[in-house]
Design a protein around this motif. Structure first.
Motif, PDB file in Angstrom:
ATOM      1  N   THR A  32       0.836  -1.203   0.000  1.00 61.17           N
ATOM      2  CA  THR A  32       0.000   0.000   0.000  1.00 61.17           C
ATOM      3  C   THR A  32       0.868   1.248   0.000  1.00 61.17           C
ATOM      4  N   LEU A  33       1.911   1.251   0.825  1.00 65.93           N
ATOM      5  CA  LEU A  33       2.807   2.406   0.851  1.00 65.93           C
ATOM      6  C   LEU A  33       3.493   2.602  -0.500  1.00 65.93           C
ATOM      7  N   GLU A  34       3.898   1.535  -1.143  1.00 60.28           N
ATOM      8  CA  GLU A  34       4.516   1.611  -2.476  1.00 60.28           C
ATOM      9  C   GLU A  34       3.609   2.371  -3.435  1.00 60.28           C
ATOM     10  N   ASP A  35       2.315   2.103  -3.351  1.00 63.46           N
ATOM     11  CA  ASP A  35       1.338   2.747  -4.226  1.00 63.46           C
ATOM     12  C   ASP A  35       1.089   4.207  -3.848  1.00 63.46           C
ATOM     13  N   LEU A  41       9.937  10.729  -3.526  1.00 63.88           N
ATOM     14  CA  LEU A  41       9.655  10.991  -2.127  1.00 63.88           C
ATOM     15  C   LEU A  41      10.877  11.504  -1.360  1.00 63.88           C
ATOM     16  N   VAL A  42      10.624  12.517  -0.508  1.00 59.09           N
ATOM     17  CA  VAL A  42      11.588  12.984   0.490  1.00 59.09           C
ATOM     18  C   VAL A  42      10.878  12.832   1.832  1.00 59.09           C
ATOM     19  N   ASP A  52      14.686   8.327   0.904  1.00 59.70           N
ATOM     20  CA  ASP A  52      13.953   8.359  -0.351  1.00 59.70           C
ATOM     21  C   ASP A  52      12.942   7.211  -0.304  1.00 59.70           C
ATOM     22  N   LYS A  53      12.200   7.026  -1.369  1.00 62.54           N
ATOM     23  CA  LYS A  53      11.151   6.006  -1.362  1.00 62.54           C
ATOM     24  C   LYS A  53      11.723   4.617  -1.104  1.00 62.54           C
ATOM     25  N   ALA A  54      12.771   4.246  -1.816  1.00 60.47           N
ATOM     26  CA  ALA A  54      13.349   2.908  -1.666  1.00 60.47           C
ATOM     27  C   ALA A  54      13.855   2.679  -0.242  1.00 60.47           C
ATOM     28  N   GLY A  55      14.530   3.667   0.324  1.00 60.16           N
ATOM     29  CA  GLY A  55      15.065   3.532   1.672  1.00 60.16           C
ATOM     30  C   GLY A  55      13.968   3.419   2.714  1.00 60.16           C
ATOM     31  N   TYR A  56      12.931   4.228   2.558  1.00 61.28           N
ATOM     32  CA  TYR A  56      11.819   4.183   3.500  1.00 61.28           C
ATOM     33  C   TYR A  56      11.112   2.831   3.440  1.00 61.28           C
ATOM     34  N   ARG A  63      10.956  -3.979   9.133  1.00 62.22           N
ATOM     35  CA  ARG A  63      10.351  -3.676  10.440  1.00 62.22           C
ATOM     36  C   ARG A  63      11.290  -2.887  11.345  1.00 62.22           C
ATOM     37  N   PHE A  64      12.059  -1.991  10.702  1.00 59.95           N
ATOM     38  CA  PHE A  64      12.863  -1.041  11.459  1.00 59.95           C
ATOM     39  C   PHE A  64      11.933  -0.111  12.229  1.00 59.95           C
ATOM     40  N   PHE A  65      10.800   0.241  11.591  1.00 58.51           N
ATOM     41  CA  PHE A  65       9.743   1.011  12.247  1.00 58.51           C
ATOM     42  C   PHE A  65       8.615   0.043  12.575  1.00 58.51           C
ATOM     43  N   ILE A  66       8.259  -0.057  13.823  1.00 54.04           N
ATOM     44  CA  ILE A  66       7.085  -0.836  14.217  1.00 54.04           C
ATOM     45  C   ILE A  66       6.182   0.121  14.987  1.00 54.04           C
ATOM     46  N   TYR A  67       5.064   0.445  14.383  1.00 57.01           N
ATOM     47  CA  TYR A  67       4.116   1.359  15.029  1.00 57.01           C
ATOM     48  C   TYR A  67       3.111   0.537  15.838  1.00 57.01           C
TER      49      TYR A  67
END
Length: 130
Positions: A32-35, A41-42, A52-56, A63-67
């Motif tokens: 979903t985020l890819e879309d 992206l910045v 950037d988009k690829a890094g994010y 799962r570096f970010f787990i909300y």
């Protein structure tokens, strides 16, 4: 359609896209985020790092970010032609790397319309407390 009505329609759409984006972040939903994210992206994080988009997307996938929870509000959405700017608040509980974080940010999200689709071009948070 009158210009004011069109702007209101875009505001409703952008609000729905923001909700979809935050839900995808909570679910670590890379597809979903890819879309939703623009190829240019910045994405700036609370401590000033940028992706950037690829890094994010790589960080989300790994799962570096787990909300654990996210609360947000869009206080103002400004619409100009093929650009929409969202000024709001984002509060969250998350694990970033191995560190537990409580996030309390004022934030700005920039959405742009390209090839008939609205996508997030930039995100900039400002911490409200340390």
């Amino acid at each position: 359609m009158p210009k004011a009505d069109l702007a209101d329609e875009v505001r409703r759409l952008i609000e729905a896209l923001e909700q979809k984006r935050y839900s995808a972040m909570l679910a670590s939903d890379v597809a979903t985020l890819e879309d939703l994210l623009d190829d240019d992206l910045v994405y700036t994080h609370s401590f000033g790092e940028r992706d950037d988009k690829a890094g994010y997307l790589k960080k989300v996938a790994n799962r570096f970010f787990i909300y654990h929870e996210i609360h947000y509000s869009s206080e103002r959405i400004v619409v100009r032609d093929s650009c929409a700017i969202v000024a709001g608040i984002m509060r969250a509980k998350a694990t970033v790397g191995n560190a537990a974080r409580e996030i309390d940010n004022s934030c700005m999200a920039v959405w742009g319309k390209s090839k008939g689709q609205w996508r997030l071009i930039a995100y900039q948070p400002t911490p409200l407390r340390k």
